[in-house]
Design a protein around this motif. Structure first.
Motif, PDB file in Angstrom:
ATOM      1  N   GLN A  24       0.825  -1.201   0.000  1.00 11.88           N
ATOM      2  CA  GLN A  24       0.000   0.000   0.000  1.00 11.88           C
ATOM      3  C   GLN A  24       0.867   1.262   0.000  1.00 11.88           C
ATOM      4  O   GLN A  24       0.588   2.214  -0.737  1.00 11.88           O
TER       5      GLN A  24
ATOM      6  N   ARG B 241      -3.241   9.256   0.900  1.00  9.64           N
ATOM      7  CA  ARG B 241      -4.224   8.163   0.898  1.00  9.64           C
ATOM      8  C   ARG B 241      -5.634   8.708   0.629  1.00  9.64           C
ATOM      9  O   ARG B 241      -6.410   8.097  -0.136  1.00  9.64           O
TER      10      ARG B 241
ATOM     11  N   LEU C 115       0.901   4.123  -2.873  1.00  9.00           N
ATOM     12  CA  LEU C 115       0.599   5.525  -2.588  1.00  9.00           C
ATOM     13  C   LEU C 115       1.729   6.448  -3.045  1.00  9.00           C
ATOM     14  O   LEU C 115       1.483   7.522  -3.608  1.00  9.00           O
TER      15      LEU C 115
ATOM     16  N   GLN D  39      -7.986   7.574  -2.559  1.00  4.29           N
ATOM     17  CA  GLN D  39      -9.305   6.962  -2.440  1.00  4.29           C
ATOM     18  C   GLN D  39     -10.350   7.748  -3.227  1.00  4.29           C
ATOM     19  O   GLN D  39     -11.245   7.162  -3.858  1.00  4.29           O
TER      20      GLN D  39
END
Length: 334
Positions: A164, A212, A168, A216
């Motif tokens: 992750q 983040r 990112l 999203q």
């Protein structure tokens, strides 16, 4: 191989691979006390790769270059060498002929199974492998990154967290200019600097939550994207001229590649000047050909598994699509 004196310039791609390669070298070589003056960080958005031109007047300096094509920086590199600069160059993009100079040390491997973070890890003999596999995750080298995570004894959760983080950091590098990004890559490099453990960095960084949240939001736009052309060997997508699309285009291409690993992908991004920005991903099961395809067009380049074209006039689109089909025919992948 490394510099005899303190580094004056770090010149690096602003994506996950460039940042994670830089982090390993700084943890290994930079003094605990901040040098005066500190090294200058020369970076930008992912596609801003002709970075050596930004320090073209430098003389008698120590320069470390990470994750930008030597071939795309050849002229500036040759001038810097002529001005008695010492250059260490670590990269995995197509380089062409490497200049012969006692002032130049290279660690370049264009294999589709490696990246600059992994090359740096080899050079440092595995001192900061967790950062190397974070960069590999960001560069979509999922198999190599997971093998390293297993070798380190990382839990599945820790491996997923580093994937992750790499995603990112990579997402944050895509945009037309720095204003498109959630965070300036140079600010990210400074934010990362104290952390030997990327998991600790992910937990404590004030910038990662900001990135983040943007990721999203942009991912939600991506859900409605459908291929505008599809055949058994490849898929082509067209994204609009919008900040979210500029930021998500590279991650979108990586996700598409993971969804259909035997298929090539081209993500076309509308630009405001009657041109397209192109991201190409070779099939993950046979990760070659993306760079040779893109180098046929002005402003094109990259590596065997993933490449792009900064500005393709729409009048060239049919030629690009024909070459895309020729590079990635259905029979090759069936």
């Amino acid at each position: 191989m490394y510099h005899q004196h303190a580094v004056d310039f770090y010149v690096f791609n602003g994506d996950a691979d460039g940042l994670c390669a830089l982090q390993q070298l700084r943890l290994h070589y930079d003094p605990k006390e901040a040098p005066s003056p500190p090294p200058q960080l020369i970076t930008g958005v992912k596609r801003d790769i002709k970075l050596l031109a930004k320090i073209i007047e430098s003389c008698n300096a120590c320069i470390t270059v990470l994750d930008i094509s030597l071939d795309q920086n050849r002229s500036a590199l040759q001038q810097l060498l002529s001005q008695e600069n010492h250059v260490v160059y670590i990269d995995h993009h197509y380089a062409g002929e490497i200049p012969a100079s006692p002032l130049l040390r290279t660690h370049i491997d264009p294999s589709p199974r490696t990246c600059t973070s992994l090359l740096t890890d080899q050079f440092l003999k595995g001192r900061f492998t967790a950062w190397a596999l974070t960069g590999a995750f960001g560069d979509n080298l999922l198999g190599q990154a997971r093998k390293l995570a297993h070798a380190l004894g990382l839990s599945r959760l820790a491996s997923e967290q580093l994937q992750q983080l790499g995603t990112l950091l990579n997402y944050n590098s895509y945009g037309e200019n720095l204003a498109d990004l959630q965070a300036d890559p140079a600010a990210l490099a400074l934010d990362m600097a104290p952390y030997a453990d990327p998991l600790q960095y992910m937990e404590q960084s004030p910038l990662i939550p900001q990135i983040r949240n943007g990721y999203q939001e942009d991912i939600e736009h991506m859900q409605s994207c459908k291929p505008c052309e599809e055949y058994s060997g490849g898929r082509v997508f067209l994204l609009p001229d919008a900040p979210w699309a500029r930021r998500i285009s590279g991650i979108f291409a990586n996700l598409c590649a993971g969804e259909l690993p035997s298929t090539a992908h081209a993500v076309l991004q509308e630009q405001g000047d009657d041109s397209l920005r192109i991201s190409v991903r070779a099939p993950l099961e046979n990760p070659v050909g993306a760079d040779s395809l893109c180098r046929q067009f002005e402003g094109g380049g990259g590596r065997a598994a993933a490449a792009g074209i900064n500005r393709l006039p729409k009048t060239e689109l049919n030629r690009f699509l024909a070459q895309f089909r020729a590079h990635f025919p259905a029979s090759r992948l069936s």
